[in-house]
Enzyme design. Structure first.
Site, short mmCIF file in Angstrom:
data_model
loop_
_atom_site.label_atom_id
_atom_site.label_comp_id
_atom_site.label_asym_id
_atom_site.label_seq_id
_atom_site.Cartn_x
_atom_site.Cartn_y
_atom_site.Cartn_z
N ALA A 233 0.73 -1.18 0.06
CA ALA A 233 0.08 -0.18 -0.08
C ALA A 233 0.88 1.18 -0.02
O ALA A 233 1.14 1.88 -0.90
CB ALA A 233 -0.96 -0.06 1.01
N ARG A 234 1.28 1.50 1.37
CA ARG A 234 2.31 2.77 1.35
C ARG A 234 3.28 2.65 2.54
O ARG A 234 2.99 2.03 3.47
CB ARG A 234 1.26 4.12 1.69
CG ARG A 234 0.56 4.68 0.50
CD ARG A 234 1.51 5.40 -0.42
NE ARG A 234 0.77 6.20 -1.60
CZ ARG A 234 0.43 5.28 -2.95
NH1 ARG A 234 0.88 4.25 -2.97
NH2 ARG A 234 -0.14 6.29 -3.83
N HIS B 114 8.10 -0.75 -5.57
CA HIS B 114 7.01 -0.05 -5.48
C HIS B 114 6.34 -0.18 -7.03
O HIS B 114 6.06 0.78 -7.76
CB HIS B 114 7.02 1.38 -5.52
CG HIS B 114 5.59 2.07 -5.04
ND1 HIS B 114 5.40 3.03 -4.05
CD2 HIS B 114 4.57 1.76 -5.45
CE1 HIS B 114 4.28 3.15 -3.92
NE2 HIS B 114 3.58 2.64 -4.65
N ILE B 115 6.10 -1.43 -7.43
CA ILE B 115 5.50 -1.43 -8.73
C ILE B 115 4.31 -2.47 -8.84
O ILE B 115 3.99 -3.40 -9.78
CB ILE B 115 6.55 -2.67 -9.61
CG1 ILE B 115 7.27 -3.93 -8.73
CG2 ILE B 115 7.86 -1.89 -9.85
CD1 ILE B 115 7.89 -4.76 -9.52
N GLY B 116 3.37 -2.22 -7.82
CA GLY B 116 2.18 -2.83 -7.53
C GLY B 116 1.38 -2.79 -8.94
O GLY B 116 0.57 -3.83 -9.04
N SER B 117 1.25 -1.64 -9.45
CA SER B 117 0.29 -1.62 -10.48
C SER B 117 1.08 -1.63 -11.78
O SER B 117 0.40 -1.37 -12.95
CB SER B 117 -0.75 -0.17 -10.48
OG SER B 117 0.35 0.92 -10.38
N ASP C 146 6.72 -3.58 -0.91
CA ASP C 146 6.64 -3.11 -2.10
C ASP C 146 6.79 -1.42 -1.88
O ASP C 146 6.59 -0.74 -3.01
CB ASP C 146 5.39 -3.59 -3.01
CG ASP C 146 5.41 -2.93 -4.32
OD1 ASP C 146 6.85 -3.17 -5.13
OD2 ASP C 146 4.54 -2.44 -4.96
N GLU D 59 11.16 6.84 -1.02
CA GLU D 59 11.11 6.26 -2.45
C GLU D 59 11.46 7.53 -3.29
O GLU D 59 11.14 8.82 -3.01
CB GLU D 59 9.68 5.97 -2.76
CG GLU D 59 9.27 4.87 -1.84
CD GLU D 59 8.02 4.14 -2.22
OE1 GLU D 59 7.13 4.64 -3.08
OE2 GLU D 59 7.38 3.10 -1.61
#
Length: 320
Positions: free
Chosen positions: A239-240, A287-290, A264, A269
């Protein structure tokens, strides 16, 4: 001179998104694909009617106070809007939208990868294979935690949380959740509701975070809450980064309170936390969730749909 609205794209979006944007808008594109700075944002606000930023562009109260009146709408290329000071933007009469719905499955897929990777020693196993140092095997070699049938706690049962729960059911997990409001029975699908995070934690062999970053959720997973998890549990955060106290997480890993973690997102960042990287039982992604082709196109098109509605004099679908 064109009568199309002028749109700034501070980041390099998908080719399909850029092609469509250029069809309907006069586009100013940042070919360098670097995060828009406060100075760039304020300077561009005098040149454009609309912006389509990502979470890497920050609209703080100070930045918003310096925006030119020409800027009318910020159509975020993200579902999270913690990079935007919404009250400040509202006070300036600037419309803000986001891109819900379209990235839920991709992010939930990645959360599943984080959970499995953390549970089954993905970091150590990959290192052994890539360095050519796998030279033995025994029944006790790299024994991890089983996901199938385990108890899963979810904090935040919005779109992504529900998508993750749906995938977890394929592993026959016992699903528990906390949400600001209880879901309807058809949305719960048998998941067990907890009225507080504190009752959820002791029954979470795996805990996955899917709530937004707000002042109330800053360091949600602190030392006290990590201590309330079962011994040997695993934390997943797609999430964050603001949701997790990273020092407390390191202490929980080093004391073996947690067996592992899958992350993630991070406090800082890009870059992350170098201290986390020293532990092979922390499985990390940048941070590649989407980050799938289908989802990136869908996010861009959803943001453009909001812009199209606004400039047609209609209410954008995802108005915040």
């Amino acid at each position: 001179m064109s009568d199309k609205p002028v749109l700034w794209l501070p980041r390099r979006l998908s080719d399909a998104t850029i092609d469509r944007a250029r069809r309907d808008y006069d586009v100013i594109l940042n070919d360098a694909d670097t995060p828009g700075t406060a100075e760039e944002i304020t300077a561009m606000s005098a040149q454009v009617d609309a912006m389509m930023p990502c979470h890497s562009e920050h609209f703080s109260a100070d930045v918003v106070s310096r925006l030119d009146p020409r800027l009318k709408i910020i159509a975020n290329h993200s579902v999270g809007v913690d990079h935007c000071d919404l009250p400040a933007l509202a006070s300036r009469g600037i419309v803000v939208t986001n891109t819900p719905d379209v990235l839920s499955d991709a992010t939930a897929e990645l959360a599943m990868l984080l959970m499995l990777g953390a549970a089954r020693h993905a970091v150590r196993g990959d290192r052994l294979m890539r360095t050519g140092t796998w030279d033995s095997w025994s029944p006790s070699f790299m024994v991890g935690k089983q996901v199938t049938g385990a108890r899963l706690g979810i904090i935040g049962m919005g779109r992504v949380g529900r998508a993750f729960a749906a995938k977890a059911r394929g592993f026959d997990m016992e699903i528990h959740y906390f949400n600001r409001t209880r879901l309807s029975p058809d949305q719960e699908q048998g998941a067990m509701y907890h009225e507080s995070v504190d009752t959820l934690l002791p029954v979470s062999d795996y805990l996955s975070l899917h709530c937004p970053a707000t002042p109330e959720t800053l360091d949600l997973m602190n030392a006290k809450r990590l201590a309330a998890l079962p011994d040997g549990s695993i934390l997943v955060n797609s999430a964050r980064g603001a949701l997790v106290d990273e020092d407390a997480l390191l202490n929980a890993i080093e004391s073996n309170k947690l067996a592992a973690a899958g992350l993630d997102c991070f406090k800082i960042e890009p870059g992350g936390n170098p201290k986390l990287a020293t532990h092979e039982n922390i499985f990390m992604l940048p941070h590649i969730g989407s980050a799938t082709t289908k989802t990136r196109d869908a996010m861009g098109f959803r943001a453009l749909d909001n812009l199209d509605a606004f400039f047609a004099g209609k209410t954008p679908r995802d108005l915040l």
